[in-house]
Design a protein around this motif. Structure first.
Motif, PDB file in Angstrom:
ATOM      1  N   ALA A 381       0.840  -1.202   0.000  1.00 55.98           N
ATOM      2  CA  ALA A 381       0.000   0.000   0.000  1.00 55.98           C
ATOM      3  C   ALA A 381       0.875   1.252   0.000  1.00 55.98           C
ATOM      4  O   ALA A 381       0.567   2.244  -0.666  1.00 55.98           O
ATOM      5  CB  ALA A 381      -0.924  -0.005   1.220  1.00 55.98           C
ATOM      6  N   GLU A 382       1.973   1.182   0.717  1.00 58.75           N
ATOM      7  CA  GLU A 382       2.914   2.314   0.752  1.00 58.75           C
ATOM      8  C   GLU A 382       3.554   2.508  -0.616  1.00 58.75           C
ATOM      9  O   GLU A 382       3.751   3.637  -1.067  1.00 58.75           O
ATOM     10  CB  GLU A 382       3.983   2.063   1.811  1.00 58.75           C
ATOM     11  N   ASN A 383       3.871   1.408  -1.298  1.00 55.05           N
ATOM     12  CA  ASN A 383       4.472   1.503  -2.628  1.00 55.05           C
ATOM     13  C   ASN A 383       3.503   2.113  -3.639  1.00 55.05           C
ATOM     14  O   ASN A 383       3.903   2.898  -4.498  1.00 55.05           O
ATOM     15  CB  ASN A 383       4.928   0.123  -3.099  1.00 55.05           C
ATOM     16  N   VAL A 384       2.224   1.738  -3.533  1.00 53.76           N
ATOM     17  CA  VAL A 384       1.221   2.341  -4.411  1.00 53.76           C
ATOM     18  C   VAL A 384       1.147   3.848  -4.159  1.00 53.76           C
ATOM     19  O   VAL A 384       1.071   4.643  -5.099  1.00 53.76           O
ATOM     20  CB  VAL A 384      -0.165   1.696  -4.202  1.00 53.76           C
ATOM     21  N   GLN A 385       1.198   4.237  -2.896  1.00 60.27           N
ATOM     22  CA  GLN A 385       1.142   5.657  -2.564  1.00 60.27           C
ATOM     23  C   GLN A 385       2.370   6.394  -3.083  1.00 60.27           C
ATOM     24  O   GLN A 385       2.268   7.528  -3.573  1.00 60.27           O
ATOM     25  CB  GLN A 385       1.017   5.835  -1.046  1.00 60.27           C
ATOM     26  N   LYS A 386       3.524   5.763  -3.007  1.00 59.77           N
ATOM     27  CA  LYS A 386       4.741   6.371  -3.551  1.00 59.77           C
ATOM     28  C   LYS A 386       4.613   6.566  -5.058  1.00 59.77           C
ATOM     29  O   LYS A 386       5.059   7.586  -5.615  1.00 59.77           O
ATOM     30  CB  LYS A 386       5.954   5.499  -3.239  1.00 59.77           C
ATOM     31  N   TRP A 387       4.010   5.584  -5.718  1.00 60.65           N
ATOM     32  CA  TRP A 387       3.795   5.701  -7.162  1.00 60.65           C
ATOM     33  C   TRP A 387       2.847   6.854  -7.467  1.00 60.65           C
ATOM     34  O   TRP A 387       3.104   7.677  -8.350  1.00 60.65           O
ATOM     35  CB  TRP A 387       3.241   4.376  -7.700  1.00 60.65           C
TER      36      TRP A 387
END
Length: 538
Positions: A381-387
């Motif tokens: 979920a954090e990686n999606v937000q970073k994207w």
């Protein structure tokens, strides 16, 4: 099964044109034009209806920026229709299922025995319109739906086996052949509506419609003040604006000063047909460091300009017929118009793509990082937000995502790079990205957005092969060799030059306060190949 339709309705007291979200224009609008002709023949008024449905927008992921653009264009249309003595009502219906009964009640209220609308090809919209037809028949109301969104409507182009095309190249060849065989028909310029008699402005029945207003916002889809201002500057409303943007694309040179969230009609353009953006389109279209493309996509998605008008203006710069010469900028841009038709054709022919399903069902079981039940769900979920926020540590991806977040649009090459990074480097389900793009893009169009995402994720029709995985650093060097695009959108790297700009070392990133990459591309590529080769396995 076909719904029964009324073929010879009695003369009514008015004709209704039901405008939809992709019809926001008066000029070259097929259903509106036909409705006006009938109204003039029968000497009865033409009335325009537009339905705002928040539940519909929520269900289909339509974003606040697209809604804001819609409302601004509706307000402009309200003024234009008023000058033609045509009553225009933009009204809100809370529930999707109530729309058919409301439309027919509206027809009965104003004595209309004929209803015109342009076809929408998505599944829910087709079901709604079938319901309208079924309910209209016993009431004696004729419902006429017109094909208006494509140059060549879905269902016309079929393979030798009588099936829809699922590969673009043969579809495009057939598209060009059919177009060239009857240019006058496929690029017909529909007449603009004639004015109603001025006396109807004092009609007791119609005064409330003339006095009605278009809302400035839809509850649940409001934009922040700063975003409203930026959208108005970057994407001014109106048919005149759209036509001027098209003219600029056809006649003026590219400018790096037009890179960001700026007025597409700002001063300083240089008229030079020989080196105009369309003249150089074949060679420059994938260069994202200046305005090499038309920036017409929001206007096409909302129907502020017709695709036929774009094609007619383009063909006037060339010979009468179009061929497949990809070295010509003019012809290369016409092929992009054919891509738009192709994806609409896929949507109409294979409804499952409207339902969140991959076209290539063999990839339904690909294991996505965000769909696994494991301890690191929060990390994904954090990686999606970073994207989403442009903090992946990959400059070209971050520049693309920051551009989208700021101006609701980005060059298509940058979309492809960002989409493939999410779906293959991060192995996040492509539907997460598809949904986000629809939420934030001002040009969010289901067919094009779904087609583009499924191409990048290798799950769609005629997709990028699963083993073709963009190296974002290599793509960056090709798409932004000058570094203008990254420098503009990633200020942390504004002083960096050369290869380091496209793939900064960890030491350089740390020094400049720029994030390190989430994952090394080599590792991501190996993981993606393994999972696509064996869907369902890790």
């Amino acid at each position: 099964m076909r719904a029964k339709t009324v073929h010879n309705p009695k003369k009514g007291k008015s004709v209704i044109y039901w405008m939809r979200m992709a019809d926001l224009r008066i000029h070259d609008n097929r259903a509106l034009s036909r409705a006006s002709v009938l109204a003039q023949e029968d000497s009865i008024p033409l009335i325009i209806l537009f339905i705002i449905c928040p539940q519909d927008y929520l269900a289909h992921g339509v974003g606040a920026r697209r809604i804001d653009f819609m409302l601004r264009n509706l307000r402009s249309l309200k003024e234009s229709f008023f000058s033609l003595n045509i009553p225009f009502l933009a009204t809100t219906q809370a529930k999707m299922r109530g729309i058919p009964s409301f439309v027919l009640s509206f027809c009965e209220q104003y004595g209309a025995n004929t209803l015109f609308a342009n076809i929408e090809y998505e599944v829910d919209e087709l079901r709604r319109d079938i319901k309208v037809c079924e309910s209209a028949f016993p009431k004696g109301i004729q419902v006429i739906f017109e094909h208006d969104k494509c140059i060549i409507e879905p269902g016309i182009l079929l393979t030798k086996q009588g099936k829809p095309y699922t590969v673009y190249s043969p579809y495009q060849r057939s598209w060009l052949s059919v177009l060239n065989n009857n240019v006058a028909h496929h690029l017909e310029e529909c007449s603009s509506p004639k004015a109603n008699d001025e006396s109807i402005k004092s009609s007791e029945l119609l005064v409330p419609i003339f006095d009605s207003t278009v809302p400035f916002a839809v509850e649940g889809f409001e934009l922040a003040d700063w975003d409203q201002i930026r959208m108005r500057e970057s994407w001014p409303e109106g048919e005149v604006t759209a036509t001027q943007i098209l003219e600029r694309f056809l006649t003026t040179k590219k400018r790096s000063s037009q890179l960001g969230a700026v007025d597409p009609l700002s001063h300083g353009s240089e008229n030079c047909p020989k080196f105009s953006r369309i003249a150089k389109y074949a060679s420059d279209r994938d260069q994202i460091g200046s305005d090499t493309t038309s920036r017409l996509s929001p206007y096409l998605a909302s129907g502020v300009i017709s695709v036929r008008e774009c094609a007619r203006a383009t063909m006037q710069l060339s010979e009468t017929c179009m061929d497949t010469d990809k070295s010509s900028g003019i012809k290369r841009w016409m092929q992009e118009i054919a891509w738009r038709d192709f994806y609409i054709n896929i949507l109409a022919s294979f409804p499952r793509v409207c339902m969140g399903c991959p076209y290539l069902e063999k990839f339904s079981d690909v294991v996505w990082e965000n769909s696994r039940s494991y301890d690191n769900v929060e990390v994904e979920a954090e990686n999606v937000q970073k994207w989403k926020t442009g903090m992946t540590g990959v400059p070209i991806v971050d520049a693309a995502m920051r551009c989208i977040k700021t101006m609701g649009w980005v060059h298509n090459r940058a979309r492809m790079i960002a989409a493939m990074y999410l779906s293959k480097d991060l192995m996040i389900d492509w539907r997460v990205g598809e949904k986000y793009f629809m939420e934030v893009l001002v040009d969010g169009d289901f067919a094009s957005n779904n087609g583009g995402w499924q191409w990048c994720a290798s799950t769609g029709t005629d997709p990028c092969p699963y083993f073709r995985i963009f190296n974002p650093h290599t793509q960056s060097l090709k798409a932004d060799p000058s570094g203008n695009f990254i420098h503009h959108w990633v200020p942390e790297l504004r002083k960096v030059r050369g290869p380091d700009l496209h793939d900064p070392s960890s030491a350089l990133a740390d020094k400049l306060g720029y994030p390190r990459p989430i994952i090394l591309h080599s590792e991501a590529r190996e993981r993606a190949l393994r999972r696509y080769k064996n869907p369902g396995n890790m």
